[in-house]
Design a protein around this motif. Sequence first.
Motif, short mmCIF file in Angstrom:
data_model
loop_
_atom_site.label_atom_id
_atom_site.label_comp_id
_atom_site.label_asym_id
_atom_site.label_seq_id
_atom_site.Cartn_x
_atom_site.Cartn_y
_atom_site.Cartn_z
N GLU A 1 0.80 -1.22 0.00
CA GLU A 1 0.00 0.00 0.00
C GLU A 1 0.84 1.27 0.00
OE1 GLU A 1 -2.60 -0.25 3.32
OE2 GLU A 1 -3.83 -1.86 2.45
N ALA A 2 2.13 1.16 0.33
CA ALA A 2 2.92 2.38 0.48
C ALA A 2 4.36 2.14 0.06
CB ALA A 2 2.87 2.86 1.93
N CYS A 3 5.00 3.20 -0.35
CA CYS A 3 6.43 3.20 -0.64
C CYS A 3 6.90 4.64 -0.51
CB CYS A 3 6.72 2.66 -2.04
SG CYS A 3 5.92 3.58 -3.38
N ASP A 4 8.13 4.83 -0.10
CA ASP A 4 8.67 6.17 0.00
C ASP A 4 10.18 6.10 -0.14
OD1 ASP A 4 9.70 5.37 2.50
OD2 ASP A 4 8.01 6.22 3.58
N ALA A 5 10.85 7.19 0.12
CA ALA A 5 12.30 7.24 -0.08
C ALA A 5 13.07 6.41 0.93
CB ALA A 5 12.77 8.69 -0.01
N THR A 6 12.39 5.86 1.93
CA THR A 6 13.07 5.03 2.92
C THR A 6 12.73 3.56 2.81
OG1 THR A 6 11.35 5.37 4.59
CG2 THR A 6 13.16 6.96 4.55
N GLY A 7 11.83 3.18 1.89
CA GLY A 7 11.60 1.76 1.70
C GLY A 7 10.18 1.37 1.38
N TRP A 8 9.96 0.06 1.36
CA TRP A 8 8.68 -0.54 1.03
C TRP A 8 8.68 -1.97 1.56
CZ3 TRP A 8 9.28 -4.94 -1.94
CH2 TRP A 8 10.49 -5.08 -2.60
N ALA A 9 7.51 -2.61 1.57
CA ALA A 9 7.42 -4.00 2.03
C ALA A 9 6.23 -4.67 1.38
CB ALA A 9 7.31 -4.07 3.54
N ILE A 10 6.37 -5.94 1.05
CA ILE A 10 5.28 -6.75 0.52
C ILE A 10 5.10 -7.93 1.48
CG2 ILE A 10 4.46 -8.20 -1.38
CD1 ILE A 10 6.17 -6.54 -3.27
N SER A 11 3.91 -8.06 2.07
CA SER A 11 3.61 -9.16 2.97
C SER A 11 3.10 -10.36 2.19
CB SER A 11 2.57 -8.73 4.02
OG SER A 11 3.06 -7.65 4.78
N LEU A 12 3.41 -11.55 2.66
CA LEU A 12 3.00 -12.75 1.95
C LEU A 12 2.97 -13.95 2.89
CD1 LEU A 12 5.93 -14.41 1.49
CD2 LEU A 12 6.23 -12.56 -0.16
N VAL A 13 2.33 -15.02 2.44
CA VAL A 13 2.37 -16.31 3.10
C VAL A 13 3.22 -17.23 2.25
CG1 VAL A 13 1.04 -18.31 3.85
CG2 VAL A 13 0.11 -16.01 4.19
#
Length: 274
Positions: A47-59
């Motif tokens: 849902e979000a990203c910026d100049a300090t990072g991002w993350a994708i959650s998964l199983v």
Amino acid sequence: MSTFYTTGLRLVFLSAVVISALASLRPVRADEPFEISVEIKEITPPEACDATGWAISLVRETAITGARPNPDLGRYPSSVMRYVIQYVDDELNLVHYWGSGYSAYVQDYMVWPQTENFAQIKGRYPVPLWSDTYRAVTVEYLLYEDRIVWETRAALDCDAGEVAAYEVETRAADGVRTDLPEPGRNLVLALQDIRRYRNPFNNTGYLGTIKACQTFFVSEITMPRASISTYARESITGQAMLIAGAPTPVPIVDVHEDYGQPGGQPILDDCAVK
């Protein structure tokens, strides 16, 4: 950002793509019936990203058979370890693995045969990026001893702080640890004057000042476990500096190695007259 290693990636970005793979790997050695398979069953769209990072959650479900105990980890039985590489705009940004020091990037180095209900693929930038518009790729390799046996690759387009597209793919892989890049140094830009001291905790032993708009290199990015602070060694005085976390990180930004050069990344507007 360092340019000493690139992947030659050819990815097609889709708005919401989940690519899962389930396969077995042939034994690493004839006398060791090692097999591994990884399946991604569910992805929560980022849902979000910026100049300090991002993350994708998964199983993620991982099945391992035949893995020998790792003699370097004492009671831990698994010899399957994570080795993570991240790129921004096709340039190497960070390398992380057991012993590299940056423990905040991947908290769990060991890989277990289980379902990880709270797994994440992440890109975290302790030195903020030049902007919040970029293409990022994170590759998580699984190594059995010194052999590459699996990889999970996540790609994300960040457009002015919004997730424009992402993709995740997991598959069997083959190779050796020496094929992978090692951590290197990273060119950064000072946004303000940064006074340097031999003892930064009580500001004694003044070494000089890194001037605003001056470029320099940082390396040996380290975040001790159970710490909220990240450090790096700077190339001007050779001392460690706080780059993220408490109490007050230095004001720097990540720049390309061709920053300020003809045809390279343009000089920051605030630095054009300095």
